[in-house]
Design a protein around this motif. Structure first.
Motif, short mmCIF file in Angstrom:
data_model
loop_
_atom_site.label_atom_id
_atom_site.label_comp_id
_atom_site.label_asym_id
_atom_site.label_seq_id
_atom_site.Cartn_x
_atom_site.Cartn_y
_atom_site.Cartn_z
N VAL A 199 0.32 -10.94 -5.80
CA VAL A 199 0.20 -12.24 -6.47
C VAL A 199 -0.64 -12.11 -7.73
CG1 VAL A 199 -0.71 -14.59 -6.28
CG2 VAL A 199 0.55 -13.59 -4.38
N ASP A 200 -1.79 -11.45 -7.62
CA ASP A 200 -2.69 -11.29 -8.76
C ASP A 200 -2.24 -10.19 -9.72
OD1 ASP A 200 -4.29 -13.23 -7.69
OD2 ASP A 200 -5.69 -11.82 -6.77
N ARG A 201 -1.26 -9.38 -9.31
CA ARG A 201 -0.76 -8.26 -10.11
C ARG A 201 -1.91 -7.30 -10.45
NH1 ARG A 201 4.39 -9.00 -12.13
NH2 ARG A 201 3.95 -7.77 -13.97
N GLN A 202 -2.72 -6.99 -9.44
CA GLN A 202 -3.84 -6.07 -9.59
C GLN A 202 -3.57 -4.82 -8.76
OE1 GLN A 202 -7.35 -7.28 -10.68
NE2 GLN A 202 -6.31 -8.95 -11.69
N VAL A 203 -4.12 -3.70 -9.19
CA VAL A 203 -3.93 -2.43 -8.49
C VAL A 203 -5.29 -1.77 -8.29
CG1 VAL A 203 -2.85 -0.14 -8.62
CG2 VAL A 203 -1.64 -2.13 -9.50
N GLU A 204 -5.47 -1.16 -7.12
CA GLU A 204 -6.68 -0.39 -6.82
C GLU A 204 -6.26 0.96 -6.27
OE1 GLU A 204 -8.84 -2.35 -3.73
OE2 GLU A 204 -8.91 -4.25 -4.79
N ARG A 205 -7.07 1.97 -6.55
CA ARG A 205 -6.89 3.26 -5.89
C ARG A 205 -8.22 3.62 -5.25
NH1 ARG A 205 -4.52 9.21 -7.63
NH2 ARG A 205 -4.69 10.02 -5.51
N ALA A 206 -8.19 3.84 -3.95
CA ALA A 206 -9.39 4.16 -3.18
C ALA A 206 -10.49 3.12 -3.43
CB ALA A 206 -9.86 5.57 -3.48
N TYR A 249 -9.07 12.04 -9.24
CA TYR A 249 -8.76 12.06 -7.81
C TYR A 249 -8.33 13.46 -7.40
CZ TYR A 249 -9.08 7.04 -8.07
OH TYR A 249 -9.55 5.77 -8.26
N ASP A 250 -8.42 13.74 -6.09
CA ASP A 250 -8.12 15.08 -5.56
C ASP A 250 -6.66 15.49 -5.73
OD1 ASP A 250 -10.75 15.38 -4.84
OD2 ASP A 250 -10.43 14.71 -2.78
N TRP A 251 -5.74 14.54 -5.67
CA TRP A 251 -4.33 14.89 -5.82
C TRP A 251 -3.63 13.80 -6.65
CZ3 TRP A 251 -6.14 12.63 -1.38
CH2 TRP A 251 -5.53 11.45 -1.01
N PRO A 252 -2.62 14.21 -7.39
CA PRO A 252 -1.87 13.22 -8.19
C PRO A 252 -0.86 12.47 -7.33
CG PRO A 252 -1.00 15.41 -8.57
CD PRO A 252 -2.20 15.57 -7.67
N ARG A 311 0.85 -1.19 0.00
CA ARG A 311 0.00 0.00 0.00
C ARG A 311 0.89 1.24 0.00
NH1 ARG A 311 -5.15 1.25 0.91
NH2 ARG A 311 -5.70 -0.83 1.60
N VAL A 312 0.56 2.17 -0.90
CA VAL A 312 1.20 3.48 -0.96
C VAL A 312 0.06 4.49 -1.02
CG1 VAL A 312 2.75 5.01 -2.23
CG2 VAL A 312 3.21 2.55 -2.18
N GLY A 313 -0.18 5.17 0.09
CA GLY A 313 -1.32 6.08 0.16
C GLY A 313 -2.60 5.30 -0.05
N ASP A 314 -3.44 5.75 -0.98
CA ASP A 314 -4.68 5.02 -1.25
C ASP A 314 -4.55 4.07 -2.44
OD1 ASP A 314 -4.57 6.97 -3.20
OD2 ASP A 314 -6.61 7.69 -2.92
N LEU A 315 -3.30 3.78 -2.83
CA LEU A 315 -3.01 2.85 -3.92
C LEU A 315 -2.66 1.50 -3.30
CD1 LEU A 315 -2.80 3.13 -7.02
CD2 LEU A 315 -0.37 3.49 -6.72
N LEU A 316 -3.35 0.44 -3.71
CA LEU A 316 -3.14 -0.89 -3.16
C LEU A 316 -2.75 -1.86 -4.27
CD1 LEU A 316 -3.35 -2.83 -0.72
CD2 LEU A 316 -5.75 -3.17 -1.37
#
Length: 182
Positions: A88-95, A156-159, A79-84
């Motif tokens: 294993v699945d090589r998937q990314v989520e933001r918020a 998103y509110d900030w880059p 997790r980096v900020g709201d980036l997850l």
């Protein structure tokens, strides 16, 4: 004796025939192999802490599905900020919103995520992500960063992705996070 198994992309370690009963381990999960269908022994194993019990008495697809379910439940994440990142699945989520990425985009973003707030030079990205020891004279890094910005930052509110003039690119978890050199 231990042997390695691979099931649908998951590497498993299985203790050999000398162990009683044989065990498949995924991180902290333990799955016991039961040679014959014995519900009482299976209940004792589950009460003793095993996460599941599989054996030749069940369909092979069911045994594999049970092992994969446990592997996914214990999947490593970053997790980096709201980036997850689901590693294993090589998937990314933001918020909480899934972000589809191409393989190179994922590798580039993950490289930056492992150095949050640190400026990473274009040459360092070429070496780490493209495996190039020279500058091919293309704008591949810039094009990929542009695509990532569109996917990661738009709406998103900030880059999160920043260009650090003269130093490279950084993934900054906070809106005004301090940058470190690379």
């Amino acid at each position: 004796m231990a042997r390695a198994l691979s099931a649908r992309g998951f590497d498993l370690a299985m203790q050999g025939p000398g162990s009683d009963p044989p065990r498949v381990s995924i991180s902290d999960a333990t799955i016991l192999w039961q040679g014959v269908d014995d519900p009482a022994a299976r209940a004792r194993a589950l009460e003793g802490g095993a996460q599941d019990v599989v054996g030749p008495w069940m369909h092979e697809g069911e045994a594999v599905a049970r092992i994969i379910r446990l592997a996914r439940d214990d999947q490593p994440r970053l997790r980096v900020g709201d980036l997850l990142f689901h590693l294993v699945d090589r998937q990314v989520e933001r918020a909480g919103r899934a972000i589809p990425l191409l393989a190179r985009e994922y590798a580039l973003l993950l490289h930056l995520a492992r150095r949050p707030g640190e400026a990473v030079s274009r040459d360092a990205l070429l070496r780490a992500v493209w495996r190039l020891e020279f500058d091919p004279g293309t704008n591949s890094v810039e094009v990929h960063m542009s695509r990532l910005r569109a996917k990661i930052d738009r709406g998103y509110d900030w880059p999160l992705l920043r260009t650090v003039k003269g130093r490279g690119y950084a993934l900054c978890p906070a809106g005004d996070g301090a940058l470190s050199g690379a």
